[in-house]
Design a protein around this motif. Structure first.
Motif, PDB file in Angstrom:
ATOM      1  N   CYS A 102       0.899  -1.244  -0.074  1.00 29.79           N
ATOM      2  CA  CYS A 102      -0.114  -0.023   0.051  1.00 29.79           C
ATOM      3  C   CYS A 102       0.754   1.493   0.051  1.00 29.79           C
ATOM      4  CB  CYS A 102      -0.945  -0.140   1.125  1.00 29.79           C
ATOM      5  SG  CYS A 102      -2.007  -1.267   1.108  1.00 29.79           S
ATOM      6  N   HIS A 103       1.819   1.199   0.873  1.00 31.93           N
ATOM      7  CA  HIS A 103       2.966   2.340   0.712  1.00 31.93           C
ATOM      8  C   HIS A 103       3.444   2.874  -0.530  1.00 31.93           C
ATOM      9  CE1 HIS A 103       5.965   5.011   2.056  1.00 31.93           C
ATOM     10  NE2 HIS A 103       6.781   4.222   1.358  1.00 31.93           N
ATOM     11  N   VAL A 104       4.027   1.659  -1.459  1.00 30.39           N
ATOM     12  CA  VAL A 104       4.820   2.052  -2.412  1.00 30.39           C
ATOM     13  C   VAL A 104       3.571   2.577  -3.612  1.00 30.39           C
ATOM     14  CG1 VAL A 104       4.545  -0.096  -3.599  1.00 30.39           C
ATOM     15  CG2 VAL A 104       6.288   1.308  -4.271  1.00 30.39           C
ATOM     16  N   VAL A 105       2.419   2.031  -3.501  1.00 31.94           N
ATOM     17  CA  VAL A 105       1.343   2.514  -4.621  1.00 31.94           C
ATOM     18  C   VAL A 105       0.867   3.885  -4.117  1.00 31.94           C
ATOM     19  CG1 VAL A 105      -1.138   2.091  -5.259  1.00 31.94           C
ATOM     20  CG2 VAL A 105       0.673   0.245  -5.028  1.00 31.94           C
ATOM     21  N   HIS A 106       0.798   4.177  -3.011  1.00 31.06           N
ATOM     22  CA  HIS A 106       0.389   5.576  -2.255  1.00 31.06           C
ATOM     23  C   HIS A 106       1.299   6.416  -2.859  1.00 31.06           C
ATOM     24  CE1 HIS A 106      -0.371   8.938   0.430  1.00 31.06           C
ATOM     25  NE2 HIS A 106       1.089   8.550   0.960  1.00 31.06           N
ATOM     26  N   ARG A 107       2.791   6.133  -2.704  1.00 31.72           N
ATOM     27  CA  ARG A 107       3.832   7.070  -3.123  1.00 31.72           C
ATOM     28  C   ARG A 107       3.863   7.386  -4.489  1.00 31.72           C
ATOM     29  NH1 ARG A 107       8.834   6.915  -0.437  1.00 31.72           N
ATOM     30  NH2 ARG A 107       9.586   8.106  -2.137  1.00 31.72           N
ATOM     31  N   PHE A 108       3.514   6.277  -5.425  1.00 31.93           N
ATOM     32  CA  PHE A 108       3.220   6.449  -6.848  1.00 31.93           C
ATOM     33  C   PHE A 108       2.282   7.471  -7.165  1.00 31.93           C
ATOM     34  CE2 PHE A 108       1.356   5.583 -11.051  1.00 31.93           C
ATOM     35  CZ  PHE A 108       2.186   5.559 -11.812  1.00 31.93           C
ATOM     36  N   PHE A 109       1.039   7.287  -6.708  1.00 36.61           N
ATOM     37  CA  PHE A 109       0.096   8.418  -7.051  1.00 36.61           C
ATOM     38  C   PHE A 109       0.297   9.737  -6.342  1.00 36.61           C
ATOM     39  CE2 PHE A 109      -2.332   4.400  -7.975  1.00 36.61           C
ATOM     40  CZ  PHE A 109      -2.733   4.830  -9.027  1.00 36.61           C
ATOM     41  N   GLN A 111       3.314  11.244  -5.801  1.00 37.38           N
ATOM     42  CA  GLN A 111       4.320  11.762  -6.764  1.00 37.38           C
ATOM     43  C   GLN A 111       3.938  12.240  -7.930  1.00 37.38           C
ATOM     44  OE1 GLN A 111       7.038   8.266  -5.920  1.00 37.38           O
ATOM     45  NE2 GLN A 111       8.464  10.094  -4.618  1.00 37.38           N
ATOM     46  N   ASN A 112       3.212  11.274  -8.953  1.00 36.68           N
ATOM     47  CA  ASN A 112       2.953  11.632 -10.039  1.00 36.68           C
ATOM     48  C   ASN A 112       1.649  12.387 -10.200  1.00 36.68           C
ATOM     49  OD1 ASN A 112       4.429   9.517 -12.192  1.00 36.68           O
ATOM     50  ND2 ASN A 112       4.118   8.605 -10.081  1.00 36.68           N
ATOM     51  N   TYR A 113       0.527  12.396  -9.562  1.00 34.69           N
ATOM     52  CA  TYR A 113      -0.594  12.991  -9.874  1.00 34.69           C
ATOM     53  C   TYR A 113      -1.087  14.010  -8.687  1.00 34.69           C
ATOM     54  CZ  TYR A 113      -0.790   9.291 -13.192  1.00 34.69           C
ATOM     55  OH  TYR A 113      -0.625   8.341 -14.068  1.00 34.69           O
ATOM     56  N   GLY A 114      -0.287  13.951  -7.456  1.00 32.52           N
ATOM     57  CA  GLY A 114      -0.757  14.517  -6.181  1.00 32.52           C
ATOM     58  C   GLY A 114      -2.102  13.996  -5.851  1.00 32.52           C
ATOM     59  N   ILE A 115      -2.354  12.827  -6.039  1.00 34.13           N
ATOM     60  CA  ILE A 115      -3.492  12.182  -5.699  1.00 34.13           C
ATOM     61  C   ILE A 115      -3.468  10.930  -4.357  1.00 34.13           C
ATOM     62  CG2 ILE A 115      -5.158  10.400  -6.321  1.00 34.13           C
ATOM     63  CD1 ILE A 115      -5.332  11.460  -8.863  1.00 34.13           C
ATOM     64  N   VAL A 116      -4.106  11.224  -3.461  1.00 36.45           N
ATOM     65  CA  VAL A 116      -4.171  10.207  -2.194  1.00 36.45           C
ATOM     66  C   VAL A 116      -5.221   9.482  -2.067  1.00 36.45           C
ATOM     67  CG1 VAL A 116      -4.308  10.489   0.304  1.00 36.45           C
ATOM     68  CG2 VAL A 116      -3.020  12.210  -0.793  1.00 36.45           C
ATOM     69  N   GLN A 288      -3.425  16.161 -14.297  1.00 33.36           N
ATOM     70  CA  GLN A 288      -2.350  17.432 -14.398  1.00 33.36           C
ATOM     71  C   GLN A 288      -2.727  18.424 -13.335  1.00 33.36           C
ATOM     72  OE1 GLN A 288       0.527  17.710 -15.993  1.00 33.36           O
ATOM     73  NE2 GLN A 288      -0.120  15.613 -16.843  1.00 33.36           N
ATOM     74  N   LEU A 289      -3.999  18.075 -12.476  1.00 37.36           N
ATOM     75  CA  LEU A 289      -4.493  19.302 -11.685  1.00 37.36           C
ATOM     76  C   LEU A 289      -3.453  19.127 -10.284  1.00 37.36           C
ATOM     77  CD1 LEU A 289      -6.480  21.344 -11.031  1.00 37.36           C
ATOM     78  CD2 LEU A 289      -7.836  19.477  -9.601  1.00 37.36           C
ATOM     79  N   GLY A 290      -3.011  18.016 -10.084  1.00 46.77           N
ATOM     80  CA  GLY A 290      -2.074  17.936  -8.901  1.00 46.77           C
ATOM     81  C   GLY A 290      -0.967  18.542  -8.911  1.00 46.77           C
ATOM     82  N   PRO A 291      -0.117  18.518  -9.981  1.00 47.64           N
ATOM     83  CA  PRO A 291       0.961  19.409 -10.375  1.00 47.64           C
ATOM     84  C   PRO A 291       0.606  20.932 -10.319  1.00 47.64           C
ATOM     85  CG  PRO A 291       1.158  17.304 -11.733  1.00 47.64           C
ATOM     86  CD  PRO A 291      -0.327  17.469 -11.208  1.00 47.64           C
ATOM     87  N   TYR A 292      -0.538  21.043 -11.030  1.00 41.96           N
ATOM     88  CA  TYR A 292      -0.811  22.474 -11.176  1.00 41.96           C
ATOM     89  C   TYR A 292      -1.066  23.107  -9.514  1.00 41.96           C
ATOM     90  CZ  TYR A 292      -4.329  26.112 -10.449  1.00 41.96           C
ATOM     91  OH  TYR A 292      -4.966  27.350  -9.769  1.00 41.96           O
ATOM     92  N   HIS A 373     -13.315   8.329  -2.660  1.00 43.00           N
ATOM     93  CA  HIS A 373     -12.270   7.459  -2.675  1.00 43.00           C
ATOM     94  C   HIS A 373     -10.985   8.001  -2.910  1.00 43.00           C
ATOM     95  CE1 HIS A 373     -15.663   4.790  -4.043  1.00 43.00           C
ATOM     96  NE2 HIS A 373     -15.529   4.222  -2.741  1.00 43.00           N
ATOM     97  N   TYR A 374     -10.707   9.324  -3.246  1.00 40.05           N
ATOM     98  CA  TYR A 374      -9.406   9.935  -3.595  1.00 40.05           C
ATOM     99  C   TYR A 374      -9.522  11.450  -3.422  1.00 40.05           C
ATOM    100  CZ  TYR A 374     -11.229  10.696  -8.171  1.00 40.05           C
ATOM    101  OH  TYR A 374     -11.848  11.091  -9.408  1.00 40.05           O
ATOM    102  N   SER A 375      -8.278  12.107  -3.090  1.00 37.96           N
ATOM    103  CA  SER A 375      -8.278  13.408  -3.057  1.00 37.96           C
ATOM    104  C   SER A 375      -7.092  13.851  -3.845  1.00 37.96           C
ATOM    105  CB  SER A 375      -8.215  13.955  -1.697  1.00 37.96           C
ATOM    106  OG  SER A 375      -9.357  13.585  -0.871  1.00 37.96           O
ATOM    107  N   VAL A 376      -7.028  14.982  -4.508  1.00 33.80           N
ATOM    108  CA  VAL A 376      -5.907  15.901  -5.016  1.00 33.80           C
ATOM    109  C   VAL A 376      -5.489  16.814  -3.952  1.00 33.80           C
ATOM    110  CG1 VAL A 376      -5.014  17.171  -6.977  1.00 33.80           C
ATOM    111  CG2 VAL A 376      -6.844  15.500  -7.181  1.00 33.80           C
TER     112      VAL A 376
END
Length: 449
Positions: A102-109, A111-116, A288-292, A373-376
């Motif tokens: 779960c940790h590694v998948v969490h880090r992926f989202f 870092q890439n999308y700002g999605i939790v 792209q909203l996360g990086p913005y 289920h998720y947040s940015v």
């Protein structure tokens, strides 16, 4: 033979859609039926023992040969997961446990999308949620069985991590598209619409996606008003949809210049847009909203840093609230809420309560999108440092001496001045050494603090 978890994730989550286009309005009416179909669990199948073959078979079984997830994309995901994966503790067979997966998948989202993703964030203080709530809502029995049952004891491979990323990406895309088709169905749009209407529909979707509106949806005009209110405090937000539409037009015009299809030429000249165009733009914005938003997060951090006269990474609570009294629309959270988010340092009776800048930036109140289920949200200011340490160490732990050298190199690379960690920080690092190994765990709670 253990049934690989990636096969289960993908089989229960993804559905191939078919059928000819019937226009924007008719397609949107089909979305509910497709969504309901996707929620029905399908059978579990056994897969080959080779992990790469397992991944390929699972995807093809779930989506067919044209599932749209090329091996190059999966290899790219695996390469991104690898540095964090290498730094995690492994079982005797080289796998990781459920929390590490779960940790590694969490880090992926993040870092890439700002999605939790709800249930994956190990530091979430706002709500106790079920692990993998996004997947559990679709097939709770299977998720509980293979994340908590007998098979979970063998651990999870990096291919399982790749599969989880692929599935969650798909489910997020589906949630974005379902909301979009709902907006369009209420507009009763034609098969194709003009540029102005297209932008209005996308802004209505973005307003609804970014807001926490419950109950019966209103009109498209209501959703547009929500978007305008959200953009009032963030002027650059108003440029997102027109900017992405312009990008779509550029690539479409480029395709036309290299195409001999007369219909494609007329389509581009008329500047008309279809549901598929709307799906492309909405998903692009969602990614792209996360990086913005990170640029807005950096502005918040910079403003708080100006009040950190002692370079402690902390701001007195009085200065924090003075900004709100002076008209700043941010920095209005209550002290109990900030404490719940882990953003308050109460360790000094002399200084009194202080806001920890890095923790405050990551607080849920600073998320720009909050879906079920998720947040940015804002990305951690420490992520870049942790990435570099993971790659350099390549192991779950390291000696404090090695970490001090690596951190010193990272700090020196950011400035021309020679920086040195304070004696206090050095002492704190040595105080969290594991007495059995003489090393510091990179993903331990104490090192994160």
């Amino acid at each position: 033979m253990r049934c690989n978890i990636l096969a289960i994730f993908i089989t229960i989550s993804l559905t191939v859609r078919s059928g000819a286009d019937r226009g924007i309005a008719s397609k949107s009416r089909e979305a509910a039926a497709v969504s309901e179909q996707r929620r029905q669990p399908t059978s579990i199948f056994m897969s080959p023992t080779d992990p790469h073959q397992q991944l390929r078979v699972a995807l093809e079984e779930a989506l067919g040969g044209g599932h749209g997830v090329p091996e190059a994309q999966m290899r790219s995901i695996q390469e991104q997961l690898l540095p964090t994966w290498n730094s995690l503790s492994k079982t005797s067979n080289g796998n990781v446990d459920r929390s590490s997966l779960c940790h590694v998948v969490h880090r992926f989202f993040k870092q890439n999308y700002g999605i939790v993703i709800a249930g994956l964030d190990p530091n979430a203080a706002y709500k106790k949620v079920e692990e993998l709530e996004l997947l559990a809502d679709f097939a709770p029995d299977y998720v509980h069985t293979f994340l908590r049952g007998e098979t979970a004891r063998e651990g999870f491979s990096i291919e399982d991590g790749v599969a989880m990323v692929v599935v969650i990406e798909h489910l997020i895309a589906e949630s974005v598209h379902e909301l979009l088709t709902d907006i369009i169905s209420r507009h009763s749009a034609k098969e194709e619409v003009g540029r102005e209407t297209f932008i209005q529909l996308l802004e209505a979707w973005l307003g609804r996606w970014m807001s926490i509106v419950t109950g019966v949806p209103g009109s498209v005009r209501d959703d547009q008003e929500i978007f305008r209110q959200l953009a009032a405090d963030r002027p650059s937000l108003a440029q997102i949809v027109p900017g992405r539409v312009k990008t779509l037009e550029y690539f479409r015009d480029s395709d036309v210049r290299h195409s001999r299809d007369a219909r494609a030429g007329r389509h581009a000249m008329q500047r008309s847009f279809s549901l598929e165009d709307a799906k492309i733009v909405s998903l692009d914005i969602a990614k792209q909203l996360g990086p913005y938003w990170q640029s807005e997060c950096q502005k918040m951090s910079d403003k708080l840093a100006k009040w950190d006269t002692g370079n402690t990474g902390r701001v007195p609570i009085s200065k924090f609230y003075q900004a709100a009294l002076a008209g700043e629309w941010r920095f209005t959270e209550s002290l109990p809420y900030l404490e719940q988010q882990g953003a308050v340092d109460n360790s000094s009776s002399w200084h009194g309560p202080r806001v920890i800048i890095a923790n405050y930036i990551e607080a849920r109140s600073n998320c720009v999108v909050m879906q079920q289920h998720y947040s940015v949200c804002c990305q951690s200011q420490c992520e870049g440092y942790l990435d570099a340490l993971e790659e350099a160490v390549g192991d779950p732990s390291a000696t404090p001496e090695l970490l001090l050298v690596l951190v010193g190199d990272l700090l020196s690379a950011e400035t021309d001045d020679e920086l040195e960690l304070s004696a206090t920080l050095r002492a704190q690092l040595r105080s969290i050494v594991d007495v059995r190994t003489g090393k510091v765990w990179l993903h331990g709670r104490l090192f994160a603090q």
